[in-house]
Each structure stands twice: as C-alpha cells, then as structure tokens.
Design an enzyme around this catalytic site. Structure first.
Site, short mmCIF file in Angstrom:
data_model
loop_
_atom_site.label_atom_id
_atom_site.label_comp_id
_atom_site.label_asym_id
_atom_site.label_seq_id
_atom_site.Cartn_x
_atom_site.Cartn_y
_atom_site.Cartn_z
CD GLN A 289 3.19 -3.83 -6.27
OE1 GLN A 289 3.08 -2.61 -6.07
NE2 GLN A 289 2.24 -4.52 -6.52
N GLY B 113 -4.79 -5.91 3.39
CA GLY B 113 -4.48 -4.69 3.20
C GLY B 113 -5.19 -3.56 4.19
NE ARG B 114 -9.25 -1.38 1.14
CZ ARG B 114 -10.38 -1.23 0.61
NH1 ARG B 114 -10.99 -0.45 0.37
NH2 ARG B 114 -10.69 -2.74 0.02
CG ASN C 229 -5.92 -8.06 -2.22
OD1 ASN C 229 -5.64 -7.26 -3.12
ND2 ASN C 229 -5.88 -7.69 -0.66
CG MET D 163 -1.84 -0.96 1.26
SD MET D 163 -3.23 -0.94 2.30
CE MET D 163 -2.27 -1.45 3.61
CB CYS E 12 -1.56 0.37 -9.86
SG CYS E 12 -1.76 1.98 -9.37
C1 LIG Z 1 -3.64 3.34 0.10
C2 LIG Z 1 -3.48 2.22 -0.67
C3 LIG Z 1 -2.26 2.24 -1.37
C4 LIG Z 1 -2.26 0.90 -2.23
N1 LIG Z 1 -1.09 0.93 -2.87
C5 LIG Z 1 -0.69 -0.14 -3.76
C6 LIG Z 1 0.40 -0.61 -4.32
O1 LIG Z 1 1.37 0.24 -4.25
N2 LIG Z 1 0.50 -1.58 -5.21
C7 LIG Z 1 -0.43 -2.37 -5.28
O2 LIG Z 1 -0.26 -3.58 -5.71
N3 LIG Z 1 -1.64 -2.30 -4.72
C8 LIG Z 1 -1.82 -1.31 -3.84
N4 LIG Z 1 -3.10 -0.91 -3.33
C9 LIG Z 1 -4.09 -1.94 -3.19
C10 LIG Z 1 -3.79 -3.41 -2.32
O3 LIG Z 1 -2.59 -3.79 -2.13
C11 LIG Z 1 -5.13 -4.02 -2.24
O4 LIG Z 1 -5.02 -4.85 -3.41
C12 LIG Z 1 -6.43 -3.57 -1.98
O5 LIG Z 1 -6.47 -2.57 -0.98
C13 LIG Z 1 -7.59 -4.59 -1.73
O6 LIG Z 1 -7.10 -5.15 -0.45
P1 LIG Z 1 -7.85 -4.90 0.90
O7 LIG Z 1 -9.23 -4.94 0.65
O8 LIG Z 1 -7.38 -6.04 1.87
O9 LIG Z 1 -7.34 -3.52 1.36
C14 LIG Z 1 -3.22 0.04 -2.32
C15 LIG Z 1 -4.32 0.25 -1.59
C16 LIG Z 1 -4.66 1.34 -0.86
C17 LIG Z 1 -5.93 1.46 0.13
#
Ligand SMILES: Cc1cc2nc3c(=O)[nH]c(=O)nc-3n(C[C@H](O)[C@H](O)[C@H](O)COP(=O)(O)O)c2cc1C
Length: 322
Positions: free
Chosen positions: A70, A222-223, A198, A17, A100
């Site tokens: 990553q 993640g979140r 995920n 993230m 992304c």
């Molecule tokens: C603030 C934020 C930043 C993120 N940055 C990335 C990132 O740098 N690379 C990536 O593959 N996914 C990124 N994501 C997506 C997360 O890795 C993940 O796929 C997504 O939040 C869904 O998972 P969750 O519901 O458990 O949060 C980001 C998500 C958030 C909320």
C-alpha cells in the site's frame, strides 16, 4: 476471488494497519486462511528516496504471499516510481491509500485528501497503471461530508483499477460511529470490478452478514484480527462444526511463533515493543492476564519474557498444579 491476474484462495483479506501488520502478523493471519494481506501504508516518496524505514516495510518471510503493497502520497510520478520499486521487490499487488485521515498523511496532500481531487486521482492511477502490470486496487473512505466514493471508484475503474476497497466512514469520523455498509452495497451495484467491504467486521457472523447484505466480493478484516488470527478460519468455516475456537496450547504456540519471529527480524527496541503488544493481545480475557502483563513489562530481556510466557501458559493448562 480474482483481482486482475491474481487468483486468490478465498474472499478474505487482512487490512493494512500502520505499526501492526508487519510480515510476522501477516504470516500468522495467512496460517488461518487469510488469502490476501497488505503492508502498512508506505510513503511513495520515501520509497523513491530509499528511506531505510520505508524499505523495511517491504520485508517479508516466505508464508507472506500474496502481498499487496500500500502506497500513500500525492505525486503521480512518485507513485509510479514507487510502484516500479515495489514490483521489483516482489509485490504481488499495489494499493493506493485514499482513505487515511491521519494529520501526518493529510499534510502530504495524500490519504483521504485525494478523495477531494478526482483529477489527481485520475492522474495518479494512470501513472501507476502505465508503470506496472501488477493488479491495482484503491482503498477509500466514504467521502468528506457527502459520500463520493462511487464517483472516485468509477474514475478508478475507468483508468484500469482491478478492485476497490471501501471502509464506509467519513474521514472526519475516524473510527467513531458506525460504518455505513449500505454504501458498500451501492458501490457493488455501480461497478464491474470486485468490491471489498471493510469496517467493523468483529466476528464470523459479521463477515457473513456484510457479504450477504451488501453483495461485496471480498471482506477485509483489521482490528478484530489482533491477537485473533483465528477469525479468518472462523469465517471460512462458519456454520460448520469444524469451526473451533483455539485452545490454550494453540494460543501459546501462535504467540511464541510471533515472538520468536519478531525477535529474529526486528532490532531490539522495536522487537520488545512488538512482543509486549502481541502478549497483551493474545492473553486478553484469560485468567490472571493483567498480573501477567505487569510481570512481562518489568522483564529484562527476551529470555525472561519467554520463560514468563512458558510459566503462565503452563499454569493455564494445569491450574490445579500451580
Ligand atoms: C492501528 C491502525 C492502523 C491503520 N493503518 C492503516 C494504513 O496504514 N492504511 C490504511 O489504508 N488503513 C489503515 N487503517 C485502517 C484499516 O485498514 C481499516 O480500514 C479500519 O481499521 C477498519 O477496519 P476494521 O474495523 O476491520 O478494523 C488502520 C487502522 C488501525 C486501527
């Protein structure tokens, strides 16, 4: 769970993230059972150019192991060179961002745009595979309009990728709507390599349900881990009486660890920002947290923030003594 030559302690990983999963955040997740964590996305070209901020993303403290780096970008040669640099800097795994949807990343031709170009995916993976011997993963969304994660993953498997991570929302969806977990199940059935699911795992029951309904090998969170690193322990101990919630003292200790490490590792402006971010996560839902957050936002510096935290948590621990 095994990803290539990397044997992991369990099936749980922390999602990359941007702006969030720095080495302190990752170390805290690991304390509570997260087996694999990733850096935020790092520009492959930025790393090759030796960009200072990019270099900073590779920084790690000892508990932060094993670490997936990553990379994002669109140029196969840059990916290969960046993977070599990451390997030399101690990366344990390389992940390619193919999901992304942020404009900033799409403008580079990378992120989720790669899912529109299977030939490019093939050349990028082959280039990285030839450059390093590290375990290699890709992180996908479901696909633009028509889901084509299965097609992209099959190419990846064919070119030597060791596991696939799927967040089954379309890039257009951003974070809206629900992720379609049935695509994780479909992917699992179509590949020989491990699949990590995920998307919207918000609690231990969610993690268990994802694994049971999709058959995925790993679960990435993640979140839900922001201010709640305990989620990993809760998943690992699910159904077991040992799966306890953190008490106030544990919350205070973990918050202070984060703040102290952040202040040690980051320059002042970033440290203040990250500190306030951590405080707002860790006190969410606690009595008097809004007033406390306001006090913190007016604080002049590190020392004052530390003493405000001490006062707030002392009051929570002994409310009648205030
Ligand atoms: C603030 C934020 C930043 C993120 N940055 C990335 C990132 O740098 N690379 C990536 O593959 N996914 C990124 N994501 C997506 C997360 O890795 C993940 O796929 C997504 O939040 C869904 O998972 P969750 O519901 O458990 O949060 C980001 C998500 C958030 C909320």
């Amino acid at each position: 769970m095994r990803i290539g030559k990397l044997l992991l302690n369990n099936h749980l990983s922390l999602a990359p993230m941007a702006g969030i999963t720095n080495t302190v955040f990752r170390s805290t997740a690991r304390e509570f059972g997260c087996a694999l964590a990733f850096t935020e996305m790092i520009s492959a070209e930025g790393l090759v150019r030796g960009n200072y901020r990019t270099e900073e993303y590779l920084r790690r403290i000892p508990p932060d192991y094993p670490l997936g780096v990553q990379l994002f970008g669109s140029d196969a040669a840059a990916f290969a060179e960046a993977a070599r640099i990451a390997e030399a800097r101690g990366a344990d795994l390389i992940d390619v961002n193919m999901g992304c949807p942020a404009k900033k990343v799409l403008r580079t031709g990378g992120g989720a745009l790669l899912m529109k170009d299977p030939a490019k995916v093939r050349s990028i993976i082959k280039a990285i595979r030839n450059a390093v011997s590290l375990p290699l993963t890709i992180k996908l969304r479901s696909g633009w309009g028509r889901p084509n994660a299965g097609e992209i993953a099959a190419i990846a498997e064919d070119c030597g990728v060791d596991a696939v991570i799927l967040h089954p929302r379309t890039p257009e969806q951003g974070f809206s709507g629900k992720p379609d977990w049935s695509l994780i199940e479909k992917l699992k059935k179509s590949l020989r390599i491990p699949v990590i699911g995920n998307g919207d795992v918000k609690s231990a029951p969610d993690a268990v349900r994802m694994q049971e309904t999709t058959g995925c090998d790993g679960v990435m969170i993640g979140r839900a881990s922001m201010g709640n690193p305990w989620i990993f322990r809760q998943v690992l101990n699910y159904g077991d009486k040992g799966s306890r919630m953190p008490d106030i003292e544990e919350k205070r200790r973990v918050l202070m660890y984060n703040i102290n490490m952040i202040m040690e590792l980051f320059e002042r402006k970033t440290a203040v920002l990250l500190t306030k971010q951590n405080i707002s996560w860790y006190v969410r839902g606690l009595p008097g947290s809004s007033a406390f957050r306001r006090e913190v936002s007016g604080a002049a510096g590190a020392q004052e923030i530390r003493s405000l935290i001490a006062k707030y948590f002392a009051k929570l621990a002994a409310p009648e003594a205030k």
